[in-house]
Motif scaffolding. Structure first.
Motif, PDB file in Angstrom:
ATOM      1  N   LYS A   1       6.117  88.564  68.284  1.00  0.00           N
ATOM      2  CA  LYS A   1       5.344  88.681  69.526  1.00  0.00           C
ATOM      3  C   LYS A   1       3.976  89.316  69.296  1.00  0.00           C
ATOM      4  O   LYS A   1       3.081  89.200  70.129  1.00  0.00           O
ATOM      5  CB  LYS A   1       6.144  89.471  70.564  1.00  0.00           C
ATOM      6  N   LYS A   2       3.816  90.005  68.168  1.00  0.00           N
ATOM      7  CA  LYS A   2       2.513  90.586  67.815  1.00  0.00           C
ATOM      8  C   LYS A   2       1.614  89.530  67.155  1.00  0.00           C
ATOM      9  O   LYS A   2       0.416  89.718  67.027  1.00  0.00           O
ATOM     10  CB  LYS A   2       2.699  91.761  66.859  1.00  0.00           C
ATOM     11  N   GLY A   3       2.236  88.453  66.686  1.00  0.00           N
ATOM     12  CA  GLY A   3       1.461  87.338  66.148  1.00  0.00           C
ATOM     13  C   GLY A   3       1.049  87.481  64.694  1.00  0.00           C
ATOM     14  O   GLY A   3       1.540  88.354  63.974  1.00  0.00           O
ATOM     15  N   PHE A   4       0.130  86.634  64.295  1.00  0.00           N
ATOM     16  CA  PHE A   4      -0.333  86.593  62.911  1.00  0.00           C
ATOM     17  C   PHE A   4      -1.837  86.364  62.904  1.00  0.00           C
ATOM     18  O   PHE A   4      -2.436  86.050  63.939  1.00  0.00           O
ATOM     19  CB  PHE A   4       0.399  85.503  62.118  1.00  0.00           C
ATOM     20  N   VAL A   5      -2.416  86.520  61.752  1.00  0.00           N
ATOM     21  CA  VAL A   5      -3.879  86.492  61.653  1.00  0.00           C
ATOM     22  C   VAL A   5      -4.344  85.289  60.829  1.00  0.00           C
ATOM     23  O   VAL A   5      -3.760  84.977  59.787  1.00  0.00           O
ATOM     24  CB  VAL A   5      -4.403  87.798  61.002  1.00  0.00           C
ATOM     25  N   LEU A   6      -5.352  84.613  61.329  1.00  0.00           N
ATOM     26  CA  LEU A   6      -5.992  83.544  60.563  1.00  0.00           C
ATOM     27  C   LEU A   6      -7.464  83.891  60.384  1.00  0.00           C
ATOM     28  O   LEU A   6      -8.092  84.437  61.295  1.00  0.00           O
ATOM     29  CB  LEU A   6      -5.885  82.191  61.288  1.00  0.00           C
ATOM     30  N   ASP A   7      -7.974  83.601  59.205  1.00  0.00           N
ATOM     31  CA  ASP A   7      -9.405  83.785  58.953  1.00  0.00           C
ATOM     32  C   ASP A   7     -10.106  82.457  59.173  1.00  0.00           C
ATOM     33  O   ASP A   7      -9.545  81.414  58.849  1.00  0.00           O
ATOM     34  CB  ASP A   7      -9.640  84.219  57.500  1.00  0.00           C
ATOM     35  N   TRP A   8     -11.296  82.483  59.736  1.00  0.00           N
ATOM     36  CA  TRP A   8     -12.027  81.226  59.829  1.00  0.00           C
ATOM     37  C   TRP A   8     -13.172  81.243  58.838  1.00  0.00           C
ATOM     38  O   TRP A   8     -13.693  82.275  58.470  1.00  0.00           O
ATOM     39  CB  TRP A   8     -12.467  80.926  61.249  1.00  0.00           C
ATOM     40  N   ARG A   9     -13.505  80.068  58.388  1.00  0.00           N
ATOM     41  CA  ARG A   9     -14.619  79.936  57.449  1.00  0.00           C
ATOM     42  C   ARG A   9     -15.641  79.008  58.077  1.00  0.00           C
ATOM     43  O   ARG A   9     -15.367  78.333  59.069  1.00  0.00           O
ATOM     44  CB  ARG A   9     -14.131  79.399  56.103  1.00  0.00           C
ATOM     45  N   ARG A  10     -16.788  78.987  57.472  1.00  0.00           N
ATOM     46  CA  ARG A  10     -17.862  78.129  57.948  1.00  0.00           C
ATOM     47  C   ARG A  10     -17.436  76.668  57.788  1.00  0.00           C
ATOM     48  O   ARG A  10     -16.979  76.271  56.719  1.00  0.00           O
ATOM     49  CB  ARG A  10     -19.093  78.415  57.112  1.00  0.00           C
ATOM     50  N   ALA A  11     -17.542  75.899  58.840  1.00  0.00           N
ATOM     51  CA  ALA A  11     -17.218  74.489  58.745  1.00  0.00           C
ATOM     52  C   ALA A  11     -18.176  73.829  57.755  1.00  0.00           C
ATOM     53  O   ALA A  11     -19.370  74.129  57.754  1.00  0.00           O
ATOM     54  CB  ALA A  11     -17.337  73.830  60.115  1.00  0.00           C
ATOM     55  N   ALA A  12     -17.642  72.960  56.904  1.00  0.00           N
ATOM     56  CA  ALA A  12     -18.447  72.368  55.838  1.00  0.00           C
ATOM     57  C   ALA A  12     -19.729  71.719  56.374  1.00  0.00           C
ATOM     58  O   ALA A  12     -20.806  71.906  55.823  1.00  0.00           O
ATOM     59  CB  ALA A  12     -17.608  71.347  55.074  1.00  0.00           C
ATOM     60  N   ASP A  13     -19.586  71.022  57.478  1.00  0.00           N
ATOM     61  CA  ASP A  13     -20.729  70.314  58.063  1.00  0.00           C
ATOM     62  C   ASP A  13     -21.811  71.266  58.574  1.00  0.00           C
ATOM     63  O   ASP A  13     -22.917  70.853  58.884  1.00  0.00           O
ATOM     64  CB  ASP A  13     -20.270  69.514  59.291  1.00  0.00           C
ATOM     65  N   CYS A  14     -21.443  72.522  58.737  1.00  0.00           N
ATOM     66  CA  CYS A  14     -22.313  73.445  59.457  1.00  0.00           C
ATOM     67  C   CYS A  14     -23.093  74.386  58.564  1.00  0.00           C
ATOM     68  O   CYS A  14     -23.927  75.152  59.050  1.00  0.00           O
ATOM     69  CB  CYS A  14     -21.480  74.265  60.432  1.00  0.00           C
ATOM     70  N   ALA A  15     -22.804  74.365  57.263  1.00  0.00           N
ATOM     71  CA  ALA A  15     -23.392  75.354  56.362  1.00  0.00           C
ATOM     72  C   ALA A  15     -24.919  75.366  56.458  1.00  0.00           C
ATOM     73  O   ALA A  15     -25.529  76.400  56.717  1.00  0.00           O
ATOM     74  CB  ALA A  15     -22.948  75.083  54.936  1.00  0.00           C
ATOM     75  N   GLN A  16     -25.508  74.186  56.283  1.00  0.00           N
ATOM     76  CA  GLN A  16     -26.970  74.090  56.280  1.00  0.00           C
ATOM     77  C   GLN A  16     -27.568  74.618  57.575  1.00  0.00           C
ATOM     78  O   GLN A  16     -28.569  75.317  57.584  1.00  0.00           O
ATOM     79  CB  GLN A  16     -27.364  72.627  56.112  1.00  0.00           C
ATOM     80  N   CYS A  17     -26.935  74.247  58.668  1.00  0.00           N
ATOM     81  CA  CYS A  17     -27.418  74.649  59.989  1.00  0.00           C
ATOM     82  C   CYS A  17     -27.341  76.159  60.168  1.00  0.00           C
ATOM     83  O   CYS A  17     -28.307  76.792  60.551  1.00  0.00           O
ATOM     84  CB  CYS A  17     -26.588  73.947  61.060  1.00  0.00           C
ATOM     85  N   GLU A  18     -26.167  76.750  59.856  1.00  0.00           N
ATOM     86  CA  GLU A  18     -25.981  78.180  60.087  1.00  0.00           C
ATOM     87  C   GLU A  18     -26.867  79.019  59.178  1.00  0.00           C
ATOM     88  O   GLU A  18     -27.397  80.043  59.593  1.00  0.00           O
ATOM     89  CB  GLU A  18     -24.509  78.547  59.923  1.00  0.00           C
ATOM     90  N   VAL A  19     -27.021  78.582  57.934  1.00  0.00           N
ATOM     91  CA  VAL A  19     -27.879  79.317  57.012  1.00  0.00           C
ATOM     92  C   VAL A  19     -29.322  79.328  57.528  1.00  0.00           C
ATOM     93  O   VAL A  19     -30.045  80.306  57.375  1.00  0.00           O
ATOM     94  CB  VAL A  19     -27.788  78.713  55.587  1.00  0.00           C
ATOM     95  N   SER A  20     -29.709  78.247  58.202  1.00  0.00           N
ATOM     96  CA  SER A  20     -31.070  78.172  58.723  1.00  0.00           C
ATOM     97  C   SER A  20     -31.203  78.882  60.073  1.00  0.00           C
ATOM     98  O   SER A  20     -32.240  78.801  60.724  1.00  0.00           O
ATOM     99  CB  SER A  20     -31.488  76.703  58.857  1.00  0.00           C
ATOM    100  N   GLY A  21     -30.132  79.559  60.501  1.00  0.00           N
ATOM    101  CA  GLY A  21     -30.199  80.345  61.728  1.00  0.00           C
ATOM    102  C   GLY A  21     -29.818  79.586  62.989  1.00  0.00           C
ATOM    103  O   GLY A  21     -29.963  80.098  64.089  1.00  0.00           O
ATOM    104  N   GLY A  22     -29.305  78.371  62.830  1.00  0.00           N
ATOM    105  CA  GLY A  22     -28.948  77.575  63.995  1.00  0.00           C
ATOM    106  C   GLY A  22     -27.491  77.717  64.383  1.00  0.00           C
ATOM    107  O   GLY A  22     -26.704  78.347  63.680  1.00  0.00           O
ATOM    108  N   TYR A  23     -27.153  77.151  65.526  1.00  0.00           N
ATOM    109  CA  TYR A  23     -25.775  77.088  65.977  1.00  0.00           C
ATOM    110  C   TYR A  23     -25.293  75.663  65.808  1.00  0.00           C
ATOM    111  O   TYR A  23     -25.957  74.719  66.225  1.00  0.00           O
ATOM    112  CB  TYR A  23     -25.657  77.496  67.439  1.00  0.00           C
ATOM    113  N   CYS A  24     -24.119  75.543  65.226  1.00  0.00           N
ATOM    114  CA  CYS A  24     -23.614  74.222  64.900  1.00  0.00           C
ATOM    115  C   CYS A  24     -22.645  73.760  65.976  1.00  0.00           C
ATOM    116  O   CYS A  24     -21.720  74.479  66.341  1.00  0.00           O
ATOM    117  CB  CYS A  24     -22.924  74.318  63.552  1.00  0.00           C
ATOM    118  N   GLY A  25     -22.871  72.595  66.498  1.00  0.00           N
ATOM    119  CA  GLY A  25     -21.984  72.057  67.512  1.00  0.00           C
ATOM    120  C   GLY A  25     -21.530  70.661  67.131  1.00  0.00           C
ATOM    121  O   GLY A  25     -21.753  70.205  66.012  1.00  0.00           O
TER     122      GLY A  25
END
Ligand code: NAG
Ligand code: NAG
Ligand code: NAG
Ligand code: NAG
Ligand code: NAG
Length: 276
Positions: free
Chosen positions: A208-232
């Protein structure tokens, strides 16, 4: 430098800075910014790369990270099952999930293995521990040191159910124990007190306390996020898009053209003055 030239020099620096600065920040109150404004569900704050399905669009984050909000509880749909999101930690990039099915069960019975497919940018955290459940086994576990789970015992039915920390069940598996089903459940390591019967009595609360997942940068979004953008995600083109600070939408990266046209023109003028 003669005085008039000095003044001109200083003036051009001011013009340079203001033009470039203003250019990069123009229209930052654009519609995308308001459309994707941070939101919340209950006590969970929801913002990029997560988004609220009832309020935002896939434009506002990772397609798999769209959450529903029902009675103040955030819900995520993974391929295997539906889970409550009880925490989103934007600093450690991790989320805590609780299986919706088991929340109201006194003696929780998980129905699904958690499966994370490769195309979802989520992975198990190092804070997790897997529990291995064997349900309705017609053979008894041969060692007396392993107790069956009492709360699933059906009177008149000889079958037993067992729980182990995954990997600790010895050589025996569902084949040897003749079990109806084998399900692996992920919990938080620090919620399980393994010694002293803690596992058999404690797995329900841990689940009932659940479990933890880590998220990583979506492959398609790397270039965008590094350049300061938001990936949609763009439903029409079925491709990821990049929303830049000035509100404009580009395909991949916001870096190209950061020095905008007007800004460049002033730059050139500036160097022209320096040379002369
Ligand atoms: C939000 O509230 C729920 C219960 O209402 C609690 O279990 C959870 O830990 C809280 N999460 C945060 C981030 O405070
Ligand atoms: C739990 O099981 C999953 C799925 O099989 C696996 O990917 C993960 O590494 C396991 N976690 C631990 C702590 O063993
Ligand atoms: C064991 O089987 C019975 C029916 O044969 C079922 O009602 C029960 O839910 C099963 N127990 C578990 C823990 O799956
Ligand atoms: C869950 O995973 C285990 C191995 O990790 C497998 O043996 C079992 O059949 C799976 N159970 C279900 C219900 O898919
Ligand atoms: C916003 O920035 C992007 C990338 O830096 C650029 O291509 C676009 O022309 C800019 N749009 C506006 C309206 O300034």
């Amino acid at each position: 430098m003669p005085k008039p030239l000095q003044t001109l020099f200083a003036l051009s620096i001011v013009i340079l800075i203001t033009t470039c600065y203003a250019d990069n920040n123009s229209s930052n109150t654009s519609s995308t910014t308001t459309l994707c404004a941070p939101s919340h569900c209950g006590n969970i704050s929801i913002h990029y790369p997560f988004w609220l399905r009832s309020q935002h669009t896939e434009f506002c984050g990772y397609p798999d990270f769209g959450l529903e909000c029902s009675e103040g509880k955030a819900i995520i749909n993974l391929p295997s099952d539906t889970y409550y999101v009880t925490d989103i930690n934007y600093e450690t990039h991790s989320i805590t999930l609780v299986d919706i099915d088991i929340l109201n069960q006194q003696c929780p019975r998980a129905r699904h293995n958690v499966s994370l497919t490769n195309n979802i940018p989520l992975s198990f955290s190092s804070l997790d521990l897997n529990l291995s459940f064997y349900f309705n086994c017609s053979s008894k576990y041969p060692s007396s040191s392993v107790d069956p789970i009492g709360c699933w015992k059906i009177s008149g039915d000889n079958r037993e159910s067992y729980v182990f920390v995954a990997g600790d069940e010895g050589d025996l598996g569902s084949d040897d124990l003749h079990c109806e089903e084998h399900v692996v459940v992920t919990v938080k390591d620090d919620e399980i007190d393994i010694g002293g019967g803690g596992l058999i009595n404690g797995f329900g609360d841990a689940m009932k306390k659940g479990f933890v997942l880590d998220w990583r940068r979506a492959a398609d979004c790397a270039q965008c996020e590094v350049s300061g953008g938001y990936c949609g995600y763009d439903q029409n083109t079925k491709q990821s898009t990049c929303i830049c600070g000035n509100g404009s939408v580009v395909a991949k990266s916001c870096t190209k053209g950061t020095l905008s046209f007007t800004c460049l023109k002033v730059f050139r003028l500036f160097f022209y003055f320096l040379q002369s």
